[in-house]
Design an enzyme around this catalytic site. Structure first.
Site, PDB file in Angstrom:
ATOM      1  N   GLN A  64       0.828  -1.201   0.000  1.00 40.29           N
ATOM      2  CA  GLN A  64       0.000   0.000   0.000  1.00 40.29           C
ATOM      3  C   GLN A  64       0.863   1.252   0.000  1.00 40.29           C
ATOM      4  O   GLN A  64       1.796   1.380   0.802  1.00 40.29           O
ATOM      5  CB  GLN A  64      -0.903   0.040   1.223  1.00 40.29           C
ATOM      6  CG  GLN A  64      -1.867   1.235   1.199  1.00 40.29           C
ATOM      7  CD  GLN A  64      -2.673   1.379   2.468  1.00 40.29           C
ATOM      8  OE1 GLN A  64      -2.165   1.838   3.476  1.00 40.29           O
ATOM      9  NE2 GLN A  64      -3.945   0.979   2.416  1.00 40.29           N
ATOM     10  N   CYS A 104      -6.510   6.848   5.472  1.00 43.39           N
ATOM     11  CA  CYS A 104      -5.805   7.262   6.686  1.00 43.39           C
ATOM     12  C   CYS A 104      -6.192   8.684   7.066  1.00 43.39           C
ATOM     13  O   CYS A 104      -6.168   9.601   6.234  1.00 43.39           O
ATOM     14  CB  CYS A 104      -4.301   7.157   6.498  1.00 43.39           C
ATOM     15  SG  CYS A 104      -3.363   7.575   7.994  1.00 43.39           S
ATOM     16  N   GLY A 163     -13.715  -3.436   9.383  1.00 42.34           N
ATOM     17  CA  GLY A 163     -14.239  -2.656  10.496  1.00 42.34           C
ATOM     18  C   GLY A 163     -15.058  -3.468  11.474  1.00 42.34           C
ATOM     19  O   GLY A 163     -16.053  -4.099  11.098  1.00 42.34           O
ATOM     20  N   GLY A 221      -7.874  -6.098  10.901  1.00 40.70           N
ATOM     21  CA  GLY A 221      -6.675  -5.381  11.324  1.00 40.70           C
ATOM     22  C   GLY A 221      -6.353  -5.582  12.781  1.00 40.70           C
ATOM     23  O   GLY A 221      -5.639  -6.506  13.173  1.00 40.70           O
ATOM     24  N   ARG A 222      -6.910  -4.739  13.647  1.00 38.39           N
ATOM     25  CA  ARG A 222      -6.489  -4.709  15.050  1.00 38.39           C
ATOM     26  C   ARG A 222      -6.728  -6.018  15.792  1.00 38.39           C
ATOM     27  O   ARG A 222      -5.961  -6.377  16.694  1.00 38.39           O
ATOM     28  CB  ARG A 222      -7.198  -3.549  15.770  1.00 38.39           C
ATOM     29  CG  ARG A 222      -6.719  -2.177  15.343  1.00 38.39           C
ATOM     30  CD  ARG A 222      -7.591  -1.082  15.936  1.00 38.39           C
ATOM     31  NE  ARG A 222      -8.952  -1.119  15.417  1.00 38.39           N
ATOM     32  CZ  ARG A 222      -9.990  -0.541  15.998  1.00 38.39           C
ATOM     33  NH1 ARG A 222      -9.842   0.080  17.156  1.00 38.39           N
ATOM     34  NH2 ARG A 222     -11.190  -0.597  15.445  1.00 38.39           N
TER      35      ARG A 222
END
Length: 331
Positions: free
Chosen positions: A70, A100, A201, A224-225
């Site tokens: 990316q 971002c 998300g 992601g997290r």
């Protein structure tokens, strides 16, 4: 799910996370069944101006293929040149960050700032598409308000410019990671496009991923997290999709992953840098285990690979002893 010529082993994608999704982390994630891994954000300006540190972010190995790299930036010509460099470095897919919302990125006119400038976004996408032959994808947020209109507009522009897939994180630019992701926006984008849409998300568990597939009709999911403490979520998603019970993560698996991650980080970054990094990273992987706070405290001073591995081994042995003893045993 296919992205350009690439048929992924599973419709699962590791989200790009700044400072986290470097090569050692990606290898750990790939080993547990993720279909596509993605680099952390790479500055197009840094690549074009030959920043050694920026170029190191593109280091890769065959074991993690296919790899998406990316980039972020705001100048169409620089973005095109950076994209050529990414392709030459061996990336299988190029992703452009439109999501971002960190102040530093916004001030440069990159990331979510581009969602306010559809014509500039179009020029960037068309310029990059002309510059490379590998698949092109983008990652967007909802935009600057909760309606999702900007996400739909940028997704259409990307499709028309020749993008091969769009990932949608349905939080606004001002939300950061707060509040709740509005999955309805993923569904709305999916209805507009005939290319793959990847939802992102609020996926914490494998069941969350299945719920997103069902509620949005998305083609793939991006996590992601949640991977920081549970990299195995990807294999758990695949199991549920196949109608199987998600595999449990036993003590041996968890500590083996920690040891491999440490060794890979030392090989990639050097012992000093890697050990400083592991002082926090290893703590993520023991979330919820008994005695984890004591372990996290013990690793705040590690300075060598043998020391790190000794602490991992000692904690593993203590956990396994606890599992084999009578109730009431304490670490």
């Amino acid at each position: 799910m296919k992205i350009g010529p690439h048929t992924l082993s599973a419709p699962t994608v590791l989200a790009p996370l700044a400072g986290i999704t470097h090569l050692p982390f990606r290898l750990m994630i790939k080993a547990v069944g993720c279909g596509l891994v993605c680099s952390e954000m790479v500055s197009a300006n840094g690549l074009v101006h030959k920043s050694k540190k920026t170029h190191q972010l593109m280091m890769s190995t065959a074991e993690e293929k296919p790899l998406s790299i990316q980039i972020f930036g705001s100048d169409p010509d620089i973005m095109a040149e950076a994209a050529r460099m990414v392709e030459a470095a061996g990336a299988d897919i190029l992703d452009i960050n439109f999501g971002c919302s960190v102040k530093k990125i916004l001030k440069s006119g990159s990331g979510s700032a581009l969602m306010k400038e559809p014509e500039k976004s179009r020029r960037i996408l068309e310029s990059v598409r002309r510059a490379i032959n590998i698949p092109l994808t983008i990652k967007v947020r909802s935009g600057w308000d909760a309606s999702g209109k900007q996400a739909i507009d940028i997704a259409r522009i990307a499709r028309d410019a020749g993008a091969d897939a769009v990932a949608v994180h349905p939080r606004t630019a001002t939300q950061g990671f707060s509040g709740t992701a509005d999955w309805r926006i993923i569904r709305a984008v999916k209805k507009e496009l005939d290319i793959p849409v990847i939802g992102n998300g609020d996926i914490v568990t494998a069941q969350d991923a299945l719920d997103m597939f069902e509620q949005t009709g998305c083609d793939g999911i991006m996590i992601g997290r949640a991977t920081l403490s549970n990299p195995w979520v990807f294999s758990q998603v695949v199991a549920l999709m196949n109608g199987e019970s998600p595999p449990s993560v036993d003590t041996a698996m968890r500590f083996e992953a920690m040891a491999h991650y440490t060794k890979a980080a030392v090989t990639h970054f050097g012992e000093t840098h890697a050990c400083r990094m592991m002082r926090s990273r290893l703590g993520w992987l023991v979330k919820g285990l008994p005695g984890s706070s004591r372990f996290r405290e013990s690793i705040t001073r590690i300075s060598s690979q043998p020391e790190a591995l000794d602490l991992i081994r000692a904690y593993r042995d203590a956990i396994m002893s606890r599992e084999n003893k009578e109730p009431g045993f304490e670490l």
